[in-house]
Design a protein around this motif. Sequence first.
Motif, PDB file in Angstrom:
ATOM      1  N   SER A   1      -4.193 -16.794 -17.551  1.00 33.83           N
ATOM      2  CA  SER A   1      -2.785 -16.519 -17.290  1.00 33.83           C
ATOM      3  C   SER A   1      -2.067 -17.818 -16.960  1.00 33.83           C
ATOM      4  O   SER A   1      -2.493 -18.552 -16.065  1.00 33.83           O
ATOM      5  CB  SER A   1      -2.600 -15.543 -16.125  1.00 33.83           C
ATOM      6  OG  SER A   1      -1.205 -15.398 -15.840  1.00 33.83           O
TER       7      SER A   1
ATOM      8  N   CYS B   1       5.829 -22.187 -15.943  1.00 37.76           N
ATOM      9  CA  CYS B   1       4.554 -21.519 -16.236  1.00 37.76           C
ATOM     10  C   CYS B   1       4.108 -21.836 -17.659  1.00 37.76           C
ATOM     11  O   CYS B   1       3.608 -20.963 -18.389  1.00 37.76           O
ATOM     12  CB  CYS B   1       4.656 -20.011 -16.030  1.00 37.76           C
ATOM     13  SG  CYS B   1       4.751 -19.522 -14.308  1.00 37.76           S
TER      14      CYS B   1
ATOM     15  N   GLN C   1       3.680  -8.650 -20.926  1.00 38.47           N
ATOM     16  CA  GLN C   1       3.315  -8.207 -19.596  1.00 38.47           C
ATOM     17  C   GLN C   1       4.545  -8.147 -18.693  1.00 38.47           C
ATOM     18  O   GLN C   1       5.553  -8.795 -18.948  1.00 38.47           O
ATOM     19  CB  GLN C   1       2.273  -9.161 -18.986  1.00 38.47           C
ATOM     20  CG  GLN C   1       0.995  -9.217 -19.820  1.00 38.47           C
ATOM     21  CD  GLN C   1      -0.060 -10.046 -19.137  1.00 38.47           C
ATOM     22  OE1 GLN C   1      -0.211  -9.968 -17.925  1.00 38.47           O
ATOM     23  NE2 GLN C   1      -0.792 -10.849 -19.901  1.00 38.47           N
TER      24      GLN C   1
ATOM     25  N   PRO D   1     -10.600 -14.565 -17.220  1.00 37.80           N
ATOM     26  CA  PRO D   1      -9.208 -14.221 -17.528  1.00 37.80           C
ATOM     27  C   PRO D   1      -8.347 -15.470 -17.649  1.00 37.80           C
ATOM     28  O   PRO D   1      -8.663 -16.526 -17.101  1.00 37.80           O
ATOM     29  CB  PRO D   1      -8.785 -13.365 -16.324  1.00 37.80           C
ATOM     30  CG  PRO D   1      -9.693 -13.795 -15.217  1.00 37.80           C
ATOM     31  CD  PRO D   1     -10.993 -14.147 -15.864  1.00 37.80           C
TER      32      PRO D   1
ATOM     33  N   TRP E   1      -5.059 -21.511 -16.997  1.00 35.60           N
ATOM     34  CA  TRP E   1      -3.846 -21.369 -17.803  1.00 35.60           C
ATOM     35  C   TRP E   1      -4.138 -21.485 -19.289  1.00 35.60           C
ATOM     36  O   TRP E   1      -3.249 -21.289 -20.118  1.00 35.60           O
ATOM     37  CB  TRP E   1      -2.788 -22.395 -17.376  1.00 35.60           C
ATOM     38  CG  TRP E   1      -3.271 -23.823 -17.308  1.00 35.60           C
ATOM     39  CD1 TRP E   1      -3.861 -24.443 -16.241  1.00 35.60           C
ATOM     40  CD2 TRP E   1      -3.203 -24.806 -18.343  1.00 35.60           C
ATOM     41  NE1 TRP E   1      -4.162 -25.742 -16.547  1.00 35.60           N
ATOM     42  CE2 TRP E   1      -3.770 -26.000 -17.827  1.00 35.60           C
ATOM     43  CE3 TRP E   1      -2.718 -24.808 -19.652  1.00 35.60           C
ATOM     44  CZ2 TRP E   1      -3.863 -27.170 -18.580  1.00 35.60           C
ATOM     45  CZ3 TRP E   1      -2.811 -25.975 -20.396  1.00 35.60           C
ATOM     46  CH2 TRP E   1      -3.385 -27.134 -19.860  1.00 35.60           C
TER      47      TRP E   1
ATOM     48  N   ASP F   1      -2.583 -16.694  -6.364  1.00 30.59           N
ATOM     49  CA  ASP F   1      -2.573 -15.757  -7.480  1.00 30.59           C
ATOM     50  C   ASP F   1      -3.142 -14.407  -7.054  1.00 30.59           C
ATOM     51  O   ASP F   1      -3.986 -14.324  -6.151  1.00 30.59           O
ATOM     52  CB  ASP F   1      -3.392 -16.323  -8.644  1.00 30.59           C
ATOM     53  CG  ASP F   1      -3.002 -15.691  -9.965  1.00 30.59           C
ATOM     54  OD1 ASP F   1      -2.064 -16.188 -10.599  1.00 30.59           O
ATOM     55  OD2 ASP F   1      -3.639 -14.688 -10.342  1.00 30.59           O
TER      56      ASP F   1
ATOM     57  N   THR G   1       0.448 -18.117 -15.327  1.00 29.13           N
ATOM     58  CA  THR G   1       1.070 -18.033 -14.007  1.00 29.13           C
ATOM     59  C   THR G   1       0.349 -18.874 -12.963  1.00 29.13           C
ATOM     60  O   THR G   1       0.921 -19.196 -11.923  1.00 29.13           O
ATOM     61  CB  THR G   1       1.130 -16.574 -13.523  1.00 29.13           C
ATOM     62  OG1 THR G   1      -0.192 -16.026 -13.532  1.00 29.13           O
ATOM     63  CG2 THR G   1       2.026 -15.746 -14.436  1.00 29.13           C
TER      64      THR G   1
ATOM     65  N   LEU H   1      -6.503 -14.280 -10.239  1.00 28.17           N
ATOM     66  CA  LEU H   1      -7.137 -15.360 -10.988  1.00 28.17           C
ATOM     67  C   LEU H   1      -7.784 -16.378 -10.060  1.00 28.17           C
ATOM     68  O   LEU H   1      -7.123 -16.965  -9.206  1.00 28.17           O
ATOM     69  CB  LEU H   1      -6.097 -16.049 -11.870  1.00 28.17           C
ATOM     70  CG  LEU H   1      -6.624 -16.882 -13.034  1.00 28.17           C
ATOM     71  CD1 LEU H   1      -7.309 -15.992 -14.054  1.00 28.17           C
ATOM     72  CD2 LEU H   1      -5.487 -17.646 -13.683  1.00 28.17           C
TER      73      LEU H   1
ATOM     74  N   ASP I   1       4.055 -16.700 -24.121  1.00 24.06           N
ATOM     75  CA  ASP I   1       2.715 -16.180 -24.417  1.00 24.06           C
ATOM     76  C   ASP I   1       2.303 -15.044 -23.484  1.00 24.06           C
ATOM     77  O   ASP I   1       1.149 -14.635 -23.473  1.00 24.06           O
ATOM     78  CB  ASP I   1       1.643 -17.291 -24.338  1.00 24.06           C
ATOM     79  CG  ASP I   1       1.927 -18.434 -25.292  1.00 24.06           C
ATOM     80  OD1 ASP I   1       2.484 -18.175 -26.369  1.00 24.06           O
ATOM     81  OD2 ASP I   1       1.595 -19.584 -24.952  1.00 24.06           O
ATOM     82  N   ARG I   2       3.283 -14.526 -22.749  1.00 20.76           N
ATOM     83  CA  ARG I   2       2.932 -13.427 -21.853  1.00 20.76           C
ATOM     84  C   ARG I   2       4.080 -12.424 -21.770  1.00 20.76           C
ATOM     85  O   ARG I   2       4.221 -11.682 -20.818  1.00 20.76           O
ATOM     86  CB  ARG I   2       2.655 -13.989 -20.456  1.00 20.76           C
ATOM     87  CG  ARG I   2       1.646 -13.150 -19.674  1.00 20.76           C
ATOM     88  CD  ARG I   2       1.549 -13.570 -18.235  1.00 20.76           C
ATOM     89  NE  ARG I   2       1.287 -12.381 -17.433  1.00 20.76           N
ATOM     90  CZ  ARG I   2       1.568 -12.268 -16.157  1.00 20.76           C
ATOM     91  NH1 ARG I   2       2.126 -13.271 -15.516  1.00 20.76           N
ATOM     92  NH2 ARG I   2       1.311 -11.176 -15.495  1.00 20.76           N
TER      93      ARG I   2
END
Length: 344
Positions: free
Chosen positions: A75, A109, A341, A73, A63, A146, A77, A149, A337-338
């Motif tokens: 995320s 999240c 997307q 990566p 995260w 996920d 989520t 991820l 922050d996403r």
Amino acid sequence: MLSTLQQQALGVPPSQVQTRQLSTFDLEKRSKTVLIPHGGKATIGEVEGCGVISSVWITFPGWFWRHWDPSCPVSPTILKTLIVRFYWDGASAPAVEAPAGDFFGVGLCETANFASAYMGISSGGFFCKFLMPFARGFRLEVENVDASLDTEVFVNVLYQLVEPPHAAPAYFHAQFHSGRRAGPEPALIADLRGQGAYVGCSLAMQGEDRNYLSYLEAPEYVYVDDDWESPRFTGTGLEDYFLGGWYFRDGCFTGPLHGVPVKDALNAGTAMYRIHDADAVYFRKRMRLLFVNPWSPERLRPYAYSSVAYAYLAEPEGQGPGLPGRDDLLCWYRIRDRDHQSIP
């Protein structure tokens, strides 16, 4: 309720108590973590004996940006798609089953530092101090649902082994609920059966429209035992249940038994918690809690929510509805922050 459980669990001479810790650290391999690839799950550990868990701590990457491996990566989520489960005394269904972020107090999240008396987020670490008794043993499982991820978990669970008590323990349960709702639809927080005590919840909510917080108008409806057709008692507003007021007018606050770690009016998001200690809600047969908005439907807008209800029950078998699929777990309209997307 909680102090009584502590007394029951540890009210024995020190010579009859063994302090142990379940950890992901492997002495032979010198490895601190257990890898949980996406789509995978792992049993972190199993313990046999009678006792009580007194501290749970966990952390995991994914995260946040991993400075030691910038190619990995990122995320937020993963805070929703990493699932924590506890099984007591060989039960087939987990008594604790919830996304990590929700279980430890912030289900949006995103993270927010706070330290209540029973759970919190400590600058990258997630902790729980609810006492969790067991009569014959427990198992801790972590699953990563996920889509892409991978992550790895660091876990330390400190527990006390004691001589078997004469009475059966009260088992700790954490029941997860989530979903998107039309404005007038209620948010179900707890649906519990048997004898026990409801001891609080964490709740995250978000309006579909930015700057929309009118979901906070909804008071709690509490149904107990034979008071099932009509609530035994109701409150005066959702923010009032969390001991705030006027849509949490002065912003975030955190305390030992209640708090608001996140209030983000622009994203219409709020994360709240309340722990019932001396004010636990006791029941003999069943208990249900919902937040129901009294405003007329035309004044209300859609919202999403996720919650974890904390309770102690006489039986170890889990009662949760089961987790929704990954897309439904990610119920938020926007994730900080996403926003660029697509969010289901």
